[in-house]
Write a protein that holds these residues in place. Structure first.
Motif, PDB file in Angstrom:
ATOM      1  N   TYR A 395       0.842  -1.206   0.000  1.00  0.00           N
ATOM      2  CA  TYR A 395       0.000   0.000   0.000  1.00  0.00           C
ATOM      3  C   TYR A 395       0.873   1.249   0.000  1.00  0.00           C
ATOM      4  N   TRP A 396       1.934   1.260   0.792  1.00  0.00           N
ATOM      5  CA  TRP A 396       2.803   2.433   0.863  1.00  0.00           C
ATOM      6  C   TRP A 396       3.407   2.739  -0.495  1.00  0.00           C
ATOM      7  N   ASN A 397       3.850   1.721  -1.199  1.00  0.00           N
ATOM      8  CA  ASN A 397       4.443   1.979  -2.507  1.00  0.00           C
ATOM      9  C   ASN A 397       3.381   2.423  -3.508  1.00  0.00           C
ATOM     10  N   TYR A 398       2.136   1.930  -3.347  1.00  0.00           N
ATOM     11  CA  TYR A 398       1.049   2.413  -4.193  1.00  0.00           C
ATOM     12  C   TYR A 398       0.771   3.893  -3.924  1.00  0.00           C
ATOM     13  N   LEU A 399       0.789   4.279  -2.654  1.00  0.00           N
ATOM     14  CA  LEU A 399       0.604   5.684  -2.321  1.00  0.00           C
ATOM     15  C   LEU A 399       1.747   6.528  -2.870  1.00  0.00           C
ATOM     16  N   ARG A 400       2.954   5.987  -2.806  1.00  0.00           N
ATOM     17  CA  ARG A 400       4.099   6.697  -3.398  1.00  0.00           C
ATOM     18  C   ARG A 400       3.881   6.890  -4.898  1.00  0.00           C
ATOM     19  N   LYS A 401       3.342   5.891  -5.560  1.00  0.00           N
ATOM     20  CA  LYS A 401       3.087   6.015  -6.998  1.00  0.00           C
ATOM     21  C   LYS A 401       2.036   7.091  -7.273  1.00  0.00           C
ATOM     22  N   GLU A 407       4.239  14.754  -9.881  1.00  0.00           N
ATOM     23  CA  GLU A 407       5.532  15.292 -10.288  1.00  0.00           C
ATOM     24  C   GLU A 407       5.709  15.277 -11.804  1.00  0.00           C
ATOM     25  N   SER A 408       4.820  14.614 -12.531  1.00  0.00           N
ATOM     26  CA  SER A 408       4.898  14.586 -13.995  1.00  0.00           C
ATOM     27  C   SER A 408       3.944  15.631 -14.569  1.00  0.00           C
ATOM     28  N   TYR A 409       4.362  16.298 -15.619  1.00  0.00           N
ATOM     29  CA  TYR A 409       3.545  17.326 -16.245  1.00  0.00           C
ATOM     30  C   TYR A 409       4.014  17.530 -17.684  1.00  0.00           C
ATOM     31  N   THR A 410       3.163  18.175 -18.484  1.00  0.00           N
ATOM     32  CA  THR A 410       3.463  18.400 -19.900  1.00  0.00           C
ATOM     33  C   THR A 410       3.684  19.869 -20.224  1.00  0.00           C
ATOM     34  N   THR A 411       2.956  20.753 -19.561  1.00  0.00           N
ATOM     35  CA  THR A 411       3.072  22.184 -19.808  1.00  0.00           C
ATOM     36  C   THR A 411       3.232  22.919 -18.486  1.00  0.00           C
ATOM     37  N   ASN A 412       3.515  24.219 -18.569  1.00  0.00           N
ATOM     38  CA  ASN A 412       3.641  25.028 -17.357  1.00  0.00           C
ATOM     39  C   ASN A 412       2.312  25.135 -16.617  1.00  0.00           C
ATOM     40  N   VAL A 413       1.215  25.221 -17.380  1.00  0.00           N
ATOM     41  CA  VAL A 413      -0.102  25.262 -16.745  1.00  0.00           C
ATOM     42  C   VAL A 413      -0.371  23.960 -16.003  1.00  0.00           C
ATOM     43  N   ASN A 414       0.001  22.852 -16.621  1.00  0.00           N
ATOM     44  CA  ASN A 414      -0.154  21.556 -15.971  1.00  0.00           C
ATOM     45  C   ASN A 414       0.689  21.471 -14.707  1.00  0.00           C
ATOM     46  N   SER A 532       8.204  12.002  -2.634  1.00  0.00           N
ATOM     47  CA  SER A 532       8.177  11.910  -4.097  1.00  0.00           C
ATOM     48  C   SER A 532       8.731  13.178  -4.727  1.00  0.00           C
ATOM     49  N   HIS A 533       8.439  14.321  -4.102  1.00  0.00           N
ATOM     50  CA  HIS A 533       8.910  15.590  -4.660  1.00  0.00           C
ATOM     51  C   HIS A 533      10.425  15.678  -4.643  1.00  0.00           C
ATOM     52  N   PHE A 534      11.039  15.222  -3.569  1.00  0.00           N
ATOM     53  CA  PHE A 534      12.487  15.356  -3.453  1.00  0.00           C
ATOM     54  C   PHE A 534      13.249  14.188  -4.085  1.00  0.00           C
ATOM     55  N   SER A 535      12.623  13.029  -4.198  1.00  0.00           N
ATOM     56  CA  SER A 535      13.327  11.882  -4.791  1.00  0.00           C
ATOM     57  C   SER A 535      13.259  11.894  -6.308  1.00  0.00           C
ATOM     58  N   TYR A 545      11.617   4.472 -12.399  1.00  0.00           N
ATOM     59  CA  TYR A 545      11.515   5.589 -13.324  1.00  0.00           C
ATOM     60  C   TYR A 545      12.066   6.842 -12.653  1.00  0.00           C
ATOM     61  N   HIS A 546      12.843   7.619 -13.418  1.00  0.00           N
ATOM     62  CA  HIS A 546      13.406   8.879 -12.948  1.00  0.00           C
ATOM     63  C   HIS A 546      12.837  10.007 -13.795  1.00  0.00           C
ATOM     64  N   LEU A 547      12.374  11.062 -13.140  1.00  0.00           N
ATOM     65  CA  LEU A 547      11.797  12.210 -13.826  1.00  0.00           C
ATOM     66  C   LEU A 547      12.774  13.374 -13.848  1.00  0.00           C
ATOM     67  N   LYS A 548      12.636  14.181 -14.882  1.00  0.00           N
ATOM     68  CA  LYS A 548      13.354  15.447 -14.983  1.00  0.00           C
ATOM     69  C   LYS A 548      12.481  16.400 -15.775  1.00  0.00           C
ATOM     70  N   ASN A 549      12.154  17.525 -15.155  1.00  0.00           N
ATOM     71  CA  ASN A 549      11.254  18.507 -15.769  1.00  0.00           C
ATOM     72  C   ASN A 549       9.904  17.887 -16.143  1.00  0.00           C
ATOM     73  N   GLY A 550       9.422  17.000 -15.286  1.00  0.00           N
ATOM     74  CA  GLY A 550       8.092  16.425 -15.464  1.00  0.00           C
ATOM     75  C   GLY A 550       8.012  15.270 -16.439  1.00  0.00           C
ATOM     76  N   LYS A 551       9.122  14.832 -17.008  1.00  0.00           N
ATOM     77  CA  LYS A 551       9.104  13.748 -17.988  1.00  0.00           C
ATOM     78  C   LYS A 551      10.130  12.680 -17.611  1.00  0.00           C
ATOM     79  N   ILE A 552       9.875  11.474 -18.074  1.00  0.00           N
ATOM     80  CA  ILE A 552      10.798  10.380 -17.798  1.00  0.00           C
ATOM     81  C   ILE A 552      12.085  10.584 -18.594  1.00  0.00           C
ATOM     82  N   ARG A 553      13.193  10.561 -17.877  1.00  0.00           N
ATOM     83  CA  ARG A 553      14.498  10.734 -18.522  1.00  0.00           C
ATOM     84  C   ARG A 553      15.405   9.520 -18.336  1.00  0.00           C
ATOM     85  N   LYS A 554      15.017   8.613 -17.417  1.00  0.00           N
ATOM     86  CA  LYS A 554      15.859   7.444 -17.173  1.00  0.00           C
ATOM     87  C   LYS A 554      14.997   6.311 -16.670  1.00  0.00           C
ATOM     88  N   ILE A 555      15.241   5.099 -17.195  1.00  0.00           N
ATOM     89  CA  ILE A 555      14.514   3.893 -16.786  1.00  0.00           C
ATOM     90  C   ILE A 555      15.537   2.835 -16.389  1.00  0.00           C
TER      91      ILE A 555
END
Length: 604
Positions: A395-401, A407-414, A532-535, A545-555
């Motif tokens: 459950y904890w990892n589901y909540l983390r997900k 933390e993922s987004y497509t535009t500045n408004v998003n 999640s915000h800091f990791s 999955y690793h995010l950078k600027n709201g998009k996946i950059r490393k798997i």
């Protein structure tokens, strides 16, 4: 004085002695006498203090207390209580009463009143959602009374005529799979045995043939190969987006060229026989709909983790019980126009492919940016049985997900919208939990005040704190009743929409655990969101999955040190092809299919 006890060694020491009691009723008995040190006044050992005390403390014969040692005087045996100056309250009492007094401050009172308001707002929202679902139930009952025995499939029985069925559009159902769990077989069977009368194809998408889901689906398709148009698509490993999105896009690329609509389903969705037809009918009725969606009804397995997931989804269910337009989107059930993917309208395909992590959040952002309609019909409520071995770490990892999605987004408004959701959800979560801790302090202080000499028991904060605690308890009962009512209505609707399926029961819910899950889930949500915000990374289904600027950059995929089960469903991810598990799987599948082919109570 004859018979007097020996004095203490010095004037700073307290001593006890047992002289012979002079009371004739207690002759021959002894009783302890407490000596208190009294300093002499004006160097006069027989000064005023001794005389004053001798006049107040008399024995039962009327003679004053005397002692050859004037620095000390003795209390009579019948005075057991020491002077209050020598009784000090414990540090726990001081802390408890100080905390209770602090919880009566204006700010603390506001927080407690706010907690009551949150409970009432949730209760009101669930009442509204229950009324929307109840209207559907009443309409279905009216149709049944008018002679429409297939009201669970369509509202008008004339829609089942051959001429009307021939006009239904082609639908491609894409199901991205990962692993195999205890409920997957029943869920897949409910999907491919839909009573939709138009052309229909099912695309089961897996990343490789080594996935345990591949062998289970192969056996299922072989049993229905003469009556169902279904096939397996091997998508391969994702490199630029999440594996689920990669599988979805692979399914879209393999769908029939004449398909008008594409329906994305998660492998944990249990469809009703008329679900695909109801979603398609809404799309045909209103061509302006960009995405048609639904929502699950969690069926807890009994563990605290499963109840936490149920409690987490319940507030979100209000946004899907509007009976039409909504701003929410659930990735477990999404019907869209197939041409939107063929033509990459608004960048739906490229936006998902290029660094997309969450399918529903990405598509919801696109729909919001272009003012497109998202709709949720009131019949789009699906039973979602949770794994029986769903542990608290899963459950904890589901909540983390779930918090990582923000933390993922497509535009500045998003990004701004996600930050607003992040902040408001964290504030409301702890704003919901904090009043319960304050209420516990008020109750503990009130109980302790009955047995403590601490002066707080005379303070008016006790009654004020208990009043706030009582208001919170009342609002909590109203909230739980509203949640119970909505769950009851949704369960009744699910049973009506699947008359031949396994019945869902409200009796299996433990409402004590539901209340505990409310506190645990809302307490942990801000912690998970901050982490999640800091990791900026998450391990889901054995893939990090690793995010950078709201998009996946490393798997990262590390099968040796990765998970063997998914965190939510408890599904096998890396099952070995050995004889024992395969025989067990075949036996389970054959028993389930035999049960499915047995005559049903509505046949004939």
């Amino acid at each position: 004085m004859k018979g007097s006890p020996a004095p203490p060694r010095n004037s700073l020491e307290l001593a006890r002695a047992s002289p012979t009691n002079t009371n004739p009723k207690n002759e021959g008995k002894t009783a302890p006498v407490t000596y208190y040190c009294v300093p002499p006044i004006n160097n006069n050992p027989h000064g005023n203090i001794r005389g004053l005390l001798s006049s107040h403390y008399k024995n039962k014969r009327g003679s004053s207390i005397s002692s050859p040692f004037p620095q000390f005087f003795s209390l009579p045996p019948f005075r057991r209580k020491p002077f209050p100056l020598l009784t000090m309250p414990s540090s726990f009492d001081a802390f408890l009463f100080s905390a209770s007094r602090a919880c009566c401050s204006p700010l603390a009172t506001f927080i407690q009143i706010q907690g009551c308001a949150i409970c009432l707002v949730l209760a009101l929202g669930w009442c509204f959602a229950a009324s929307v679902r109840s209207r559907v139930i009443r309409r279905m009952k009216e149709n049944i009374e008018r002679g429409n025995s297939f009201a669970f499939i369509c509202q008008d029985i004339s829609d089942l005529e051959h001429s009307a069925q021939m006009k239904l559009p082609r639908v491609s159902v894409v199901m991205p799979l990962k692993g195999f769990g205890e409920h997957n077989l029943q869920n897949w069977r409910s999907q491919i045995t839909s009573l939709y009368g138009g052309p229909l194809e099912f695309l089961f998408v897996v990343e490789s043939t080594e996935d345990p889901a591949y062998h289970a689906v192969s056996l299922l398709i072989s049993e229905f190969k003469d009556s169902v148009d279904a096939k397996i698509v091997i998508a391969g490993l994702s490199t630029t987006c999440s594996q689920k999105i990669h599988n979805q896009l692979a399914g879209v690329g393999n769908m029939h060229k004449d398909s008008k609509y594409v329906l994305f389903l998660d492998d944990d969705v249990r469809l009703h026989p008329g679900s695909i037809g109801a979603l398609t009918a809404e799309m045909e009725k209103n061509p302006e709909i960009f995405i048609q969606t639904g929502y699950p009804l969690d069926l807890p397995s009994g563990s605290l983790g499963s109840y936490c997931i149920y409690e987490y989804h319940m507030p979100c269910s209000m946004g899907f019980a509007t009976g039409g337009r909504t701003f929410f989107l659930w990735g477990g059930c999404m019907m869209m126009h197939a041409d939107d993917f063929r033509n990459d309208l608004y960048g739906v395909a490229s936006g998902l492919r290029d660094g997309g992590y969450s399918d529903d959040m990405t598509l919801a952002a696109i729909a919001g940016a272009h003012k497109r309609l998202i709709s949720s019909p009131p019949v789009a409520i699906f039973p979602h049985p949770l794994a029986s071995d769903l542990s608290f770490p899963r459950y904890w990892n589901y909540l983390r997900k779930q918090t990582f999605v923000l933390e993922s987004y497509t535009t500045n408004v998003n990004w701004i919208m996600n930050r607003a959701l992040f902040s408001s959800h964290c504030y409301l979560s702890w704003g919901f939990v904090a009043p319960y801790f304050m209420a516990m302090i008020h109750i503990a202080a009130a109980l302790r005040a009955q047995y403590s000499n601490y002066p707080f028991k005379e303070n008016s904060c006790t009654s004020g704190g208990l009043l706030l605690a009582g208001c919170l308890a009342t609002c909590t009962i109203i909230e739980l009743f509203s949640m119970w009512n909505l769950t009851k209505v949704e369960i009744y609707l699910c049973n009506m929409l699947s008359p031949e399926g396994p019945l869902v029961s409200l009796g299996s819910y433990n409402w004590g655990l539901v209340f505990l899950a409310m506190l645990v889930d809302n307490f942990l949500y801000p912690i998970s969101a901050i982490r999640s915000h800091f990791s900026q990374s998450i391990n889901w289904s054995g893939v990090r999955y690793h995010l950078k600027n709201g998009k996946i950059r490393k798997i990262e995929r590390c099968r040796e040190s990765g998970l063997n089960y998914t965190d939510l469903g408890g599904k096998h991810l890396y099952g070995k092809r050995v004889s024992q598990p395969k025989v067990s799987l075949l036996n389970s599948l054959s028993r389930s299919l035999a049960h499915w082919h047995q005559p049903k109570k509505f046949d004939g």
